[in-house]
Design a protein around this motif. Structure first.
Motif, PDB file in Angstrom:
ATOM      1  N   GLY A 151       0.786  -1.075  -0.070  1.00 40.02           N
ATOM      2  CA  GLY A 151      -0.057  -0.144  -0.081  1.00 40.02           C
ATOM      3  C   GLY A 151       0.968   1.293  -0.106  1.00 40.02           C
ATOM      4  O   GLY A 151       2.074   1.113  -0.279  1.00 40.02           O
ATOM      5  N   ARG A 152       0.254   2.450   0.128  1.00 39.69           N
ATOM      6  CA  ARG A 152       0.980   3.943   0.107  1.00 39.69           C
ATOM      7  C   ARG A 152       0.785   4.486   1.465  1.00 39.69           C
ATOM      8  O   ARG A 152      -0.291   4.613   2.044  1.00 39.69           O
ATOM      9  CB  ARG A 152       0.358   4.563  -0.968  1.00 39.69           C
ATOM     10  CG  ARG A 152       1.239   5.838  -1.213  1.00 39.69           C
ATOM     11  CD  ARG A 152       0.623   6.281  -2.759  1.00 39.69           C
ATOM     12  NE  ARG A 152      -0.240   7.345  -1.946  1.00 39.69           N
ATOM     13  CZ  ARG A 152      -1.267   7.828  -2.683  1.00 39.69           C
ATOM     14  NH1 ARG A 152      -1.620   7.110  -3.858  1.00 39.69           N
ATOM     15  NH2 ARG A 152      -2.091   8.805  -2.101  1.00 39.69           N
ATOM     16  N   SER A 163      -9.415  -0.978   4.213  1.00 42.00           N
ATOM     17  CA  SER A 163     -10.103   0.673   3.982  1.00 42.00           C
ATOM     18  C   SER A 163      -8.761   1.274   4.496  1.00 42.00           C
ATOM     19  O   SER A 163      -7.925   1.058   5.134  1.00 42.00           O
ATOM     20  CB  SER A 163     -11.284   0.899   4.796  1.00 42.00           C
ATOM     21  OG  SER A 163     -11.236   0.827   6.106  1.00 42.00           O
ATOM     22  N   SER A 164      -8.741   2.602   3.751  1.00 44.74           N
ATOM     23  CA  SER A 164      -7.652   3.634   4.113  1.00 44.74           C
ATOM     24  C   SER A 164      -7.891   3.972   5.563  1.00 44.74           C
ATOM     25  O   SER A 164      -8.864   4.080   6.203  1.00 44.74           O
ATOM     26  CB  SER A 164      -7.679   4.834   3.310  1.00 44.74           C
ATOM     27  OG  SER A 164      -7.348   4.491   1.927  1.00 44.74           O
ATOM     28  N   LYS A 192      -2.982   3.871   2.724  1.00 46.88           N
ATOM     29  CA  LYS A 192      -3.888   3.363   1.834  1.00 46.88           C
ATOM     30  C   LYS A 192      -3.413   2.105   1.242  1.00 46.88           C
ATOM     31  O   LYS A 192      -2.761   1.906   0.496  1.00 46.88           O
ATOM     32  CB  LYS A 192      -4.065   4.479   0.400  1.00 46.88           C
ATOM     33  CG  LYS A 192      -4.545   5.653   0.712  1.00 46.88           C
ATOM     34  CD  LYS A 192      -4.682   6.405  -0.418  1.00 46.88           C
ATOM     35  CE  LYS A 192      -5.635   7.707  -0.152  1.00 46.88           C
ATOM     36  NZ  LYS A 192      -6.066   8.552  -1.138  1.00 46.88           N
ATOM     37  N   GLU A 239      -1.310   8.836   6.699  1.00 47.69           N
ATOM     38  CA  GLU A 239      -2.146   8.034   6.022  1.00 47.69           C
ATOM     39  C   GLU A 239      -1.784   6.837   5.435  1.00 47.69           C
ATOM     40  O   GLU A 239      -0.382   6.636   4.870  1.00 47.69           O
ATOM     41  CB  GLU A 239      -3.073   8.746   5.038  1.00 47.69           C
ATOM     42  CG  GLU A 239      -4.154   8.129   4.492  1.00 47.69           C
ATOM     43  CD  GLU A 239      -4.830   8.991   3.491  1.00 47.69           C
ATOM     44  OE1 GLU A 239      -6.123   8.850   3.074  1.00 47.69           O
ATOM     45  OE2 GLU A 239      -4.173   9.801   2.774  1.00 47.69           O
TER      46      GLU A 239
END
Length: 196
Positions: free
Chosen positions: A101-102, A125-126, A118, A116
């Motif tokens: 993910g990011r 979910s983020s 993502k 955050e």
């Protein structure tokens, strides 16, 4: 981190297995041996299917993180009772560094707002983590929070595993158990009868 294990128990139709034994002409000893072997092979098959499903659903970076979340327990019974198999799926929160993910910092260096994550997985979910920061853990970036006012110690943030994955495990794997077990049982019983 609180553990959220999911135990899956399943019933095996002993009357159906007895009918297969009668049809193939197996003995009681061969029946018990084939039953126990089929139980072991079913556990291996379910473990493989479970790992693959969790890896794909969570978009885990490697299988090591997934292996710890799947356990099988053989429950031995005394006397004439047959052994049982119990599967355990650990669906507790996962560290961010274990998932694809990011990761990005929110705000600026002078006024940070947190971070955050993502995930690549559509099943997750983020998540936004306030009062957190982005740092490298080995080669990968992750999100950390300080445990107190001091710079250290820090802890890596985690992401919750939602109930949709538990439902998917039940729908895609649990429903296959009787077929998988019966297939292994018949194959093993036929082999034992042929070796007589």
């Amino acid at each position: 981190m609180a553990s959220n294990p999911q135990n899956l128990l399943f019933d095996i139709d002993l009357e159906e297995l007895e009918a297969v034994k009668q049809m193939l002409g197996g003995t009681e000893k061969e029946f018990r041996q084939a039953y126990n072997r089929a139980l072991s092979r079913t556990a291996v098959t379910l473990n493989m299917l479970g790992r693959r499903l969790l890896r794909d659903e969570l978009q885990a970076r490697n299988m090591k993180a997934i292996r710890k979340r799947l356990q099988k327990f053989r429950l031995r019974k005394s006397g004439k009772a047959l052994d049982e198999l119990r599967l355990w799926f650990g669906l507790n929160d996962m560290p961010i560094s274990k998932l694809k993910g990011r990761v990005r910092r929110l705000g600026t260096k002078k006024s940070p707002l947190g971070a955050e994550f993502k995930p690549s997985s559509s099943s997750l979910s983020s998540q936004v983590y306030s009062d957190s920061f982005v740092a490298r853990l080995g080669k990968r970036k992750s999100i950390f929070t300080r445990k107190g006012q001091a710079r250290y110690p820090v802890r890596e943030e985690t992401i919750p595993i939602n109930d949709a994955i538990h439902v998917k495990i039940e729908d895609e794997i649990f429903d296959q158990i009787p077929e998988i077990f019966l297939k292994h049982f018949i194959t093993d019983l036929k082999g034992r009868i042929a070796q007589r």
